[in-house]
Design a protein around this motif. Sequence first.
Motif, PDB file in Angstrom:
ATOM      1  N   GLU A   2      -6.783  21.923  81.725  1.00 57.71           N
ATOM      2  CA  GLU A   2      -6.890  22.919  82.791  1.00 57.71           C
ATOM      3  C   GLU A   2      -6.192  22.441  84.062  1.00 57.71           C
ATOM      4  OE1 GLU A   2     -10.259  25.548  85.157  1.00 57.71           O
ATOM      5  OE2 GLU A   2     -10.832  23.713  84.131  1.00 57.71           O
ATOM      6  N   ILE A   3      -5.439  23.331  84.657  1.00 56.50           N
ATOM      7  CA  ILE A   3      -4.779  23.027  85.924  1.00 56.50           C
ATOM      8  C   ILE A   3      -5.790  23.214  87.043  1.00 56.50           C
ATOM      9  CG2 ILE A   3      -2.964  23.731  87.524  1.00 56.50           C
ATOM     10  CD1 ILE A   3      -1.344  24.637  85.064  1.00 56.50           C
ATOM     11  N   THR A   4      -5.890  22.230  87.920  1.00 55.94           N
ATOM     12  CA  THR A   4      -6.859  22.268  89.015  1.00 55.94           C
ATOM     13  C   THR A   4      -6.133  22.221  90.356  1.00 55.94           C
ATOM     14  OG1 THR A   4      -7.113  19.862  89.197  1.00 55.94           O
ATOM     15  CG2 THR A   4      -8.475  20.995  87.545  1.00 55.94           C
ATOM     16  N   TYR A   5      -6.937  22.343  91.409  1.00 58.02           N
ATOM     17  CA  TYR A   5      -6.372  22.286  92.757  1.00 58.02           C
ATOM     18  C   TYR A   5      -5.620  20.979  92.999  1.00 58.02           C
ATOM     19  CZ  TYR A   5      -5.951  21.823  97.756  1.00 58.02           C
ATOM     20  OH  TYR A   5      -5.448  21.599  99.003  1.00 58.02           O
ATOM     21  N   GLU A 144     -11.156  32.982  89.319  1.00 63.03           N
ATOM     22  CA  GLU A 144     -11.120  31.630  88.771  1.00 63.03           C
ATOM     23  C   GLU A 144     -10.330  30.672  89.661  1.00 63.03           C
ATOM     24  OE1 GLU A 144      -9.663  32.006  84.814  1.00 63.03           O
ATOM     25  OE2 GLU A 144     -11.414  33.125  84.110  1.00 63.03           O
ATOM     26  N   ALA A 145      -9.403  31.220  90.456  1.00 63.63           N
ATOM     27  CA  ALA A 145      -8.617  30.401  91.388  1.00 63.63           C
ATOM     28  C   ALA A 145      -9.296  30.276  92.753  1.00 63.63           C
ATOM     29  CB  ALA A 145      -7.219  30.982  91.553  1.00 63.63           C
ATOM     30  N   GLY A 146     -10.489  30.853  92.892  1.00 64.16           N
ATOM     31  CA  GLY A 146     -11.254  30.700  94.129  1.00 64.16           C
ATOM     32  C   GLY A 146     -11.231  31.887  95.063  1.00 64.16           C
ATOM     33  N   PHE A 147     -10.497  32.935  94.715  1.00 65.56           N
ATOM     34  CA  PHE A 147     -10.444  34.115  95.572  1.00 65.56           C
ATOM     35  C   PHE A 147     -11.663  35.009  95.360  1.00 65.56           C
ATOM     36  CE2 PHE A 147      -5.830  33.224  95.257  1.00 65.56           C
ATOM     37  CZ  PHE A 147      -5.511  33.251  96.615  1.00 65.56           C
ATOM     38  N   LEU A 171      -1.086  29.144  94.927  1.00 63.20           N
ATOM     39  CA  LEU A 171      -0.419  28.161  94.079  1.00 63.20           C
ATOM     40  C   LEU A 171      -1.217  27.897  92.807  1.00 63.20           C
ATOM     41  CD1 LEU A 171       0.792  25.640  96.792  1.00 63.20           C
ATOM     42  CD2 LEU A 171       2.275  26.899  95.205  1.00 63.20           C
ATOM     43  N   LEU A 172      -2.535  27.797  92.948  1.00 63.63           N
ATOM     44  CA  LEU A 172      -3.382  27.560  91.783  1.00 63.63           C
ATOM     45  C   LEU A 172      -3.335  28.762  90.837  1.00 63.63           C
ATOM     46  CD1 LEU A 172      -5.320  25.732  90.281  1.00 63.63           C
ATOM     47  CD2 LEU A 172      -7.189  26.639  91.686  1.00 63.63           C
ATOM     48  N   LEU A 173      -3.367  29.953  91.385  1.00 63.03           N
ATOM     49  CA  LEU A 173      -3.270  31.160  90.568  1.00 63.03           C
ATOM     50  C   LEU A 173      -1.939  31.189  89.824  1.00 63.03           C
ATOM     51  CD1 LEU A 173      -4.331  33.932  89.672  1.00 63.03           C
ATOM     52  CD2 LEU A 173      -3.428  34.887  91.814  1.00 63.03           C
ATOM     53  N   ARG A 176      -1.913  28.601  87.011  1.00 61.72           N
ATOM     54  CA  ARG A 176      -2.727  28.969  85.850  1.00 61.72           C
ATOM     55  C   ARG A 176      -2.123  30.124  85.064  1.00 61.72           C
ATOM     56  NH1 ARG A 176      -8.964  28.130  87.985  1.00 61.72           N
ATOM     57  NH2 ARG A 176      -8.881  25.844  87.939  1.00 61.72           N
ATOM     58  N   LEU A 177      -1.435  31.029  85.741  1.00 57.49           N
ATOM     59  CA  LEU A 177      -0.774  32.132  85.036  1.00 57.49           C
ATOM     60  C   LEU A 177       0.428  31.644  84.231  1.00 57.49           C
ATOM     61  CD1 LEU A 177      -0.833  34.937  87.768  1.00 57.49           C
ATOM     62  CD2 LEU A 177      -2.189  34.876  85.660  1.00 57.49           C
TER      63      LEU A 177
END
Length: 200
Positions: A2-5, A144-147, A171-173, A176-177
């Motif tokens: 999983e890609i994280t912040y 899931e990206a915090g929004f 950037l996180l969104l 992940r996309l």
Amino acid sequence: MEITYADVAWLADDHELGDLWCLTFVWGLDEAEVLRRLGASEESIRPLTYSELMDEGLFPDTVLAGRLGGWTVLIEVYGWQATELDALRALSAGTEVVSVLRHDHASNYFVYARDGETMTSFNPTIPAWRYGSDPDRLVDAMREAGFDPGHTPGDEDEDENVYHPATDGALLLAARLTGVVLTQEVLNGPLLGGAVDSRA
């Protein structure tokens, strides 16, 4: 994995690219084709490093392109041409595009386009105001990206202690996309550059 912040923090927090930049990820096309679709002339496309771009002051008219797995990332320093409507149509024709604009002097921007059409776009600081042909397409991914997809700054019931993401969340969104992240190694590595007249 999983890609994280933590994977995007260097771009969100650091000023490596400055206070105005745009990263645009295009699926399934090579660097030269992506630059051509953005409007770069064939004769201007050449190997170019990020250091050369900065040292020679070639920005914003020269855009860099690098490969990240099946994606090509466009790197615009002090530019945002890839987020213009005509550019999005050209870049996303027959494929898909994810773009993040950081603009500390105006508005940040996130856009997802597919097959020549803007599906979803929004200012990351105002995620409730979404536009495009399918504005709610990414709502789950946004969460899931915090929004908070319903958040508008200044809401009467807003909790001042709640953190709302902006460039970092965008950037996180995007990461992940797409499943890819621009790294320092890619930025420093072999890239292609192409001249696109930002005033056209």
